[in-house]
Design an enzyme around this catalytic site. Structure first.
Site, PDB file in Angstrom:
ATOM      1  N   GLU A  74       8.164  -1.182  -4.915  1.00 54.79           N
ATOM      2  CA  GLU A  74       7.048  -0.764  -4.049  1.00 54.79           C
ATOM      3  C   GLU A  74       7.123   0.728  -3.749  1.00 54.79           C
ATOM      4  O   GLU A  74       6.099   1.405  -3.647  1.00 54.79           O
ATOM      5  CB  GLU A  74       7.031  -1.571  -2.745  1.00 54.79           C
ATOM      6  CG  GLU A  74       6.791  -3.055  -2.936  1.00 54.79           C
ATOM      7  CD  GLU A  74       5.582  -3.370  -3.808  1.00 54.79           C
ATOM      8  OE1 GLU A  74       4.567  -2.678  -3.709  1.00 54.79           O
ATOM      9  OE2 GLU A  74       5.677  -4.316  -4.615  1.00 54.79           O
ATOM     10  N   TRP A 130       5.611   2.342  -6.655  1.00 48.37           N
ATOM     11  CA  TRP A 130       4.134   2.324  -6.572  1.00 48.37           C
ATOM     12  C   TRP A 130       3.640   3.480  -5.703  1.00 48.37           C
ATOM     13  O   TRP A 130       2.637   4.119  -5.987  1.00 48.37           O
ATOM     14  CB  TRP A 130       3.633   1.006  -5.970  1.00 48.37           C
ATOM     15  CG  TRP A 130       3.416  -0.095  -6.962  1.00 48.37           C
ATOM     16  CD1 TRP A 130       4.230  -1.171  -7.152  1.00 48.37           C
ATOM     17  CD2 TRP A 130       2.313  -0.252  -7.878  1.00 48.37           C
ATOM     18  NE1 TRP A 130       3.700  -1.982  -8.132  1.00 48.37           N
ATOM     19  CE2 TRP A 130       2.529  -1.447  -8.583  1.00 48.37           C
ATOM     20  CE3 TRP A 130       1.175   0.504  -8.161  1.00 48.37           C
ATOM     21  CZ2 TRP A 130       1.648  -1.913  -9.563  1.00 48.37           C
ATOM     22  CZ3 TRP A 130       0.290   0.046  -9.138  1.00 48.37           C
ATOM     23  CH2 TRP A 130       0.538  -1.147  -9.827  1.00 48.37           C
ATOM     24  N   TRP A 173     -23.493  -2.388  -8.249  1.00 51.02           N
ATOM     25  CA  TRP A 173     -23.074  -2.823  -6.907  1.00 51.02           C
ATOM     26  C   TRP A 173     -24.302  -3.192  -6.093  1.00 51.02           C
ATOM     27  O   TRP A 173     -25.363  -2.577  -6.237  1.00 51.02           O
ATOM     28  CB  TRP A 173     -22.320  -1.701  -6.190  1.00 51.02           C
ATOM     29  CG  TRP A 173     -21.118  -1.175  -6.913  1.00 51.02           C
ATOM     30  CD1 TRP A 173     -20.987   0.058  -7.487  1.00 51.02           C
ATOM     31  CD2 TRP A 173     -19.875  -1.848  -7.145  1.00 51.02           C
ATOM     32  NE1 TRP A 173     -19.733   0.197  -8.052  1.00 51.02           N
ATOM     33  CE2 TRP A 173     -19.029  -0.959  -7.858  1.00 51.02           C
ATOM     34  CE3 TRP A 173     -19.381  -3.116  -6.816  1.00 51.02           C
ATOM     35  CZ2 TRP A 173     -17.744  -1.293  -8.252  1.00 51.02           C
ATOM     36  CZ3 TRP A 173     -18.084  -3.441  -7.204  1.00 51.02           C
ATOM     37  CH2 TRP A 173     -17.292  -2.543  -7.911  1.00 51.02           C
ATOM     38  N   ASN A 206       0.099  -6.483   3.152  1.00 55.85           N
ATOM     39  CA  ASN A 206      -0.354  -6.098   1.809  1.00 55.85           C
ATOM     40  C   ASN A 206      -1.128  -7.218   1.119  1.00 55.85           C
ATOM     41  O   ASN A 206      -2.165  -6.993   0.505  1.00 55.85           O
ATOM     42  CB  ASN A 206       0.851  -5.691   0.966  1.00 55.85           C
ATOM     43  CG  ASN A 206       0.431  -5.222  -0.409  1.00 55.85           C
ATOM     44  OD1 ASN A 206      -0.328  -4.272  -0.536  1.00 55.85           O
ATOM     45  ND2 ASN A 206       0.893  -5.916  -1.442  1.00 55.85           N
ATOM     46  N   TRP A 251     -16.586  -0.620  -3.982  1.00 57.52           N
ATOM     47  CA  TRP A 251     -15.241  -0.500  -3.420  1.00 57.52           C
ATOM     48  C   TRP A 251     -15.092   0.727  -2.525  1.00 57.52           C
ATOM     49  O   TRP A 251     -14.277   0.762  -1.611  1.00 57.52           O
ATOM     50  CB  TRP A 251     -14.185  -0.457  -4.537  1.00 57.52           C
ATOM     51  CG  TRP A 251     -14.331   0.708  -5.484  1.00 57.52           C
ATOM     52  CD1 TRP A 251     -15.083   0.752  -6.615  1.00 57.52           C
ATOM     53  CD2 TRP A 251     -13.724   2.001  -5.371  1.00 57.52           C
ATOM     54  NE1 TRP A 251     -14.983   1.980  -7.221  1.00 57.52           N
ATOM     55  CE2 TRP A 251     -14.145   2.768  -6.468  1.00 57.52           C
ATOM     56  CE3 TRP A 251     -12.845   2.583  -4.449  1.00 57.52           C
ATOM     57  CZ2 TRP A 251     -13.749   4.091  -6.678  1.00 57.52           C
ATOM     58  CZ3 TRP A 251     -12.439   3.893  -4.653  1.00 57.52           C
ATOM     59  CH2 TRP A 251     -12.889   4.632  -5.755  1.00 57.52           C
ATOM     60  N   TRP A 302      -7.307   0.601  -3.780  1.00 58.55           N
ATOM     61  CA  TRP A 302      -8.680   0.077  -3.804  1.00 58.55           C
ATOM     62  C   TRP A 302      -9.199   0.003  -5.233  1.00 58.55           C
ATOM     63  O   TRP A 302      -9.824  -0.972  -5.633  1.00 58.55           O
ATOM     64  CB  TRP A 302      -9.610   0.923  -2.917  1.00 58.55           C
ATOM     65  CG  TRP A 302      -9.739   0.298  -1.565  1.00 58.55           C
ATOM     66  CD1 TRP A 302      -9.002   0.606  -0.451  1.00 58.55           C
ATOM     67  CD2 TRP A 302     -10.606  -0.784  -1.191  1.00 58.55           C
ATOM     68  NE1 TRP A 302      -9.362  -0.219   0.589  1.00 58.55           N
ATOM     69  CE2 TRP A 302     -10.343  -1.077   0.172  1.00 58.55           C
ATOM     70  CE3 TRP A 302     -11.571  -1.521  -1.848  1.00 58.55           C
ATOM     71  CZ2 TRP A 302     -11.027  -2.085   0.857  1.00 58.55           C
ATOM     72  CZ3 TRP A 302     -12.251  -2.523  -1.165  1.00 58.55           C
ATOM     73  CH2 TRP A 302     -11.971  -2.793   0.170  1.00 58.55           C
TER      74      TRP A 302
HETATM   75  C1  LIG Z   1      -6.580  -2.213  -0.668  1.00 61.88           C
HETATM   76  C2  LIG Z   1      -5.246  -1.676  -0.244  1.00 61.88           C
HETATM   77  C3  LIG Z   1      -5.171  -0.512   0.524  1.00 61.88           C
HETATM   78  C4  LIG Z   1      -3.936   0.011   0.904  1.00 61.88           C
HETATM   79  N1  LIG Z   1      -3.902   1.172   1.662  1.00 61.88           N
HETATM   80  C5  LIG Z   1      -2.706   1.708   2.000  1.00 61.88           C
HETATM   81  C6  LIG Z   1      -2.632   2.916   2.747  1.00 61.88           C
HETATM   82  O1  LIG Z   1      -3.643   3.526   3.095  1.00 61.88           O
HETATM   83  N2  LIG Z   1      -1.402   3.397   3.071  1.00 61.88           N
HETATM   84  C7  LIG Z   1      -0.246   2.769   2.697  1.00 61.88           C
HETATM   85  O2  LIG Z   1       0.837   3.244   3.008  1.00 61.88           O
HETATM   86  N3  LIG Z   1      -0.289   1.633   1.970  1.00 61.88           N
HETATM   87  C8  LIG Z   1      -1.473   1.084   1.610  1.00 61.88           C
HETATM   88  N4  LIG Z   1      -1.506  -0.063   0.881  1.00 61.88           N
HETATM   89  C9  LIG Z   1      -0.245  -0.582   0.329  1.00 61.88           C
HETATM   90  C10 LIG Z   1       0.492  -1.634   1.154  1.00 61.88           C
HETATM   91  O3  LIG Z   1      -0.388  -2.603   1.617  1.00 61.88           O
HETATM   92  C11 LIG Z   1       1.245  -1.039   2.335  1.00 61.88           C
HETATM   93  O4  LIG Z   1       1.975   0.090   1.935  1.00 61.88           O
HETATM   94  C12 LIG Z   1       2.213  -2.076   2.885  1.00 61.88           C
HETATM   95  O5  LIG Z   1       1.501  -3.193   3.343  1.00 61.88           O
HETATM   96  C13 LIG Z   1       3.033  -1.467   3.965  1.00 61.88           C
HETATM   97  O6  LIG Z   1       3.842  -2.431   4.596  1.00 61.88           O
HETATM   98  P1  LIG Z   1       5.427  -2.290   4.601  1.00 61.88           P
HETATM   99  O7  LIG Z   1       5.809  -0.919   5.038  1.00 61.88           O
HETATM  100  O8  LIG Z   1       5.924  -3.445   5.373  1.00 61.88           O
HETATM  101  O9  LIG Z   1       5.703  -2.430   3.064  1.00 61.88           O
HETATM  102  P2  LIG Z   1       6.906  -3.028   2.192  1.00 61.88           P
HETATM  103  O10 LIG Z   1       6.382  -4.190   1.468  1.00 61.88           O
HETATM  104  O11 LIG Z   1       8.141  -3.183   2.983  1.00 61.88           O
HETATM  105  O12 LIG Z   1       7.085  -1.851   1.108  1.00 61.88           O
HETATM  106  C14 LIG Z   1       7.848  -0.659   1.391  1.00 61.88           C
HETATM  107  C15 LIG Z   1       7.012   0.564   1.159  1.00 61.88           C
HETATM  108  O13 LIG Z   1       6.553   0.592  -0.199  1.00 61.88           O
HETATM  109  C16 LIG Z   1       5.277   1.207  -0.258  1.00 61.88           C
HETATM  110  N5  LIG Z   1       4.290   0.254  -0.785  1.00 61.88           N
HETATM  111  C17 LIG Z   1       4.240  -1.085  -0.594  1.00 61.88           C
HETATM  112  N6  LIG Z   1       3.189  -1.623  -1.263  1.00 61.88           N
HETATM  113  C18 LIG Z   1       2.567  -0.597  -1.874  1.00 61.88           C
HETATM  114  C19 LIG Z   1       1.428  -0.496  -2.706  1.00 61.88           C
HETATM  115  N7  LIG Z   1       0.691  -1.563  -3.047  1.00 61.88           N
HETATM  116  N8  LIG Z   1       1.053   0.721  -3.153  1.00 61.88           N
HETATM  117  C20 LIG Z   1       1.776   1.819  -2.839  1.00 61.88           C
HETATM  118  N9  LIG Z   1       2.856   1.790  -2.052  1.00 61.88           N
HETATM  119  C21 LIG Z   1       3.260   0.604  -1.572  1.00 61.88           C
HETATM  120  C22 LIG Z   1       4.887   1.568   1.170  1.00 61.88           C
HETATM  121  O14 LIG Z   1       5.230   2.927   1.404  1.00 61.88           O
HETATM  122  C23 LIG Z   1       5.749   0.624   1.986  1.00 61.88           C
HETATM  123  O15 LIG Z   1       5.997   1.088   3.295  1.00 61.88           O
HETATM  124  C24 LIG Z   1      -2.744  -0.629   0.494  1.00 61.88           C
HETATM  125  C25 LIG Z   1      -2.825  -1.795  -0.271  1.00 61.88           C
HETATM  126  C26 LIG Z   1      -4.053  -2.315  -0.626  1.00 61.88           C
HETATM  127  C27 LIG Z   1      -4.103  -3.556  -1.465  1.00 61.88           C
END
Ligand SMILES: Cc1cc2nc3c(=O)[nH]c(=O)nc-3n(C[C@H](O)[C@H](O)[C@H](O)COP(=O)(O)OP(=O)(O)OC[C@H]3O[C@@H](n4cnc5c(N)ncnc54)[C@H](O)[C@@H]3O)c2cc1C
Length: 472
Positions: free
Chosen positions: A272, A275, A303, A338, A356, A379
């Site tokens: 993650e 990502w 759309w 997420n 979107w 997105w």
């Molecule tokens: C439509 C959509 C929009 C999102 N918008 C954002 C946003 O604006 N800002 C944001 O930080 N995250 C975003 N995310 C990614 C993700 O949902 C969050 O980072 C995550 O839920 C954060 O929770 P956590 O810190 O407990 O993550 P954990 O699951 O513990 O992951 C650790 C870290 O990994 C990174 N990470 C995790 N999932 C993703 C991912 N899919 N893409 C990129 N990095 C990731 C984050 O920095 C996160 O804090 C989005 C996901 C989706 C599907």
């Protein structure tokens, strides 16, 4: 190099692993930490919730600096003007800052660097962004290839907080003295207390010890009735936590993992973080990531212009409990897990066939961790028009997702109280309840809780529309 330097804090509100601060200290006898509240950024949507979190983070940084005999100078105004004024006031001869990859920040920094001695050091990703591009210099668009390039690099070391005093001259005015009322009212303070100390505490709680949650992450992350993720994203968003420190903690946990399953779990968390780097580098190369689909077929999708459907989605009134629960949680707290972000985003683009970009803007306006690179990239991914375009055929069926990830309906009942008395059997698809059960559960469909706005089949129809747009 002169005697006094400014450390210009932007998206790196921390003292640990702060290479720009270290560089400033190396060449100067005294350092003035400064944060500028930029009116251009304050006008951006969603600024209110994030601004409260930011102000709390600034206050925490100020407190940490005070234990080192320094303090944070907070000013408001166009960055170039503020920096010019402060350099004269403080008698500074250089500015040090961490690189910021977003298009606005790059334009801003170029403008400042034309007039002032600005030194950009470090980066907001784990590895340097230039080491994470394809051999021809372009950004990766397929995550698997990016991950392999990322994993081939040695993990960079992290810097501890500086020990030497910053020797900041006294008496510089800081807006923090007058922003006092702001942080007290914030409603996410309890769930996300701002600041570096809290970020590091969370990182330790998630990665330290044989029972650490990171060892269960792969299995718990998507369970909506448990808290299986690190909840660190708002801290990454403002640099209260260094991504390199997080990656290092994960690698240590990997080395100490008690068994192969735990190792796999740590790897999935590390993935993650990869990502996150992926989208940051992508946005640096594709500055229109928030405005245009990465692949041209995305611009040919017809759309629907459906403001009512959009309002139902945004307010959590679609009739699909999982989508509604997530959207209500987002409005109430600035947060959504997420898994639910993926389902809600795909629902807007595929079930409702709404652009979107409308959803992207709604999310950025409400998410505490709202980050243009990560939000825009995700997105596009969820809508199936961006990176890894195979997802254009992938569907997230909200009922199946709800059954799988919230098997007892704990999450949906929490955010959609109309479903409180609905039996488990129907809680994921309440429109299937027979009328007598609806009455007994105090949940009459179409009266107490909306009938589903679209059928479950509509996403399959959207898939055909996407396929057609790709063929043209
Ligand atoms: C439509 C959509 C929009 C999102 N918008 C954002 C946003 O604006 N800002 C944001 O930080 N995250 C975003 N995310 C990614 C993700 O949902 C969050 O980072 C995550 O839920 C954060 O929770 P956590 O810190 O407990 O993550 P954990 O699951 O513990 O992951 C650790 C870290 O990994 C990174 N990470 C995790 N999932 C993703 C991912 N899919 N893409 C990129 N990095 C990731 C984050 O920095 C996160 O804090 C989005 C996901 C989706 C599907």
């Amino acid at each position: 190099m002169g005697n006094i330097a400014l450390w210009w804090v932007r998206r790196d509100l921390r003292l640990h692993d702060a290479p720009a601060l270290r560089a400033a200290l190396k060449v100067s006898a005294a350092v003035v930490p400064v944060f500028i509240l930029d009116p251009t950024l304050a006008r951006a949507p969603g600024a209110a919730a994030r601004r409260r979190f930011l102000i709390g983070g600034l206050r925490a940084l100020d407190a940490a600096l005070r234990t080192r005999g320094s303090y944070l100078v907070v000013r408001e105004g166009p960055p170039l003007e503020v920096l010019e004024g402060l350099m004269t006031e403080a008698g500074a001869s250089a500015i040090f800052a961490e690189r910021d990859l977003t298009p606005y920040a790059r334009r801003r920094d170029e403008m400042v660097a034309r007039r002032l001695p600005l030194h950009l050091i470090g980066h907001p990703t784990v590895h340097p962004p230039e080491a994470l591009v394809r051999p021809n210099g372009a950004a990766y668009r397929v995550f698997g290839a990016f991950r392999r390039a990322w994993q081939a690099l040695p993990l960079p070391s992290t810097l501890p907080p500086p020990e030497q005093p910053l020797a900041t001259p006294d008496g510089l005015f800081s807006l923090l003295h007058v922003e006092d009322g702001e942080t007290k009212t914030q409603n996410n303070e309890e769930e996300f207390p701002p600041g570096e100390a809290e970020a590091l505490r969370r990182l330790r709680a998630f990665t330290d010890g044989p029972e650490a949650p990171i060892y269960r992450y792969a299995w718990e992350r998507d369970r909506l009735d448990r808290e299986g993720t690190a909840k660190l994203s708002p801290y990454f968003r403002f640099g209260m936590l260094s991504p390199r420190a997080a990656a290092a903690a994960a690698v240590t946990a990997l080395e100490k993992a008690p068994d192969a399953e735990s190792q796999q779990s740590v790897r999935s968390w590390l993935q993650e973080l990869i990502w996150r780097d992926f989208f940051h580098v992508l946005f640096a190369h594709e500055p229109t990531l928030r405005q245009r689909s990465l692949y041209p077929f995305g611009e040919r999708i017809p759309w629907r212009s459906d403001p009512e459907g959009f309002a139902a989605w945004a307010e959590g009134r679609t009739g699909y409990p999982l989508v509604d629960a997530g959207m209500r949680q987002l409005r109430a707290t600035g947060w959504m897990p997420n898994r639910v972000r993926m389902v809600a985003a795909a629902f807007l683009a595929k079930h409702l066939l709404i652009d979107w970009r409308w959803g992207e803007q709604w999310f950025i306006a409400h998410l505490l961790d709202g980050d243009p690179a990560v939000n825009g990239g995700n997105w596009q991914w969820a809508a199936g028009v961006g990176v890894d375009t195979a997802p254009y055929v992938r569907l997230f069926q909200p009922v199946v997702q709800s059954q799988r990830h919230d098997p007892y309906g704990v999450y949906v009942r929490r955010w959609v109280p109309e479903l409180a008395n609905v039996p488990n059997e129907y809680v994921h698809a309440p429109w299937k309840m027979p009328p007598e059960i609806q009455r007994a559960a105090n949940c009459r469909i179409g009266i107490d809780y909306p009938a589903p706005r679209v059928t479950e089949r509509s996403a399959r129809q959207a898939r055909d529309i996407f396929r057609e747009a790709r063929r043209r």
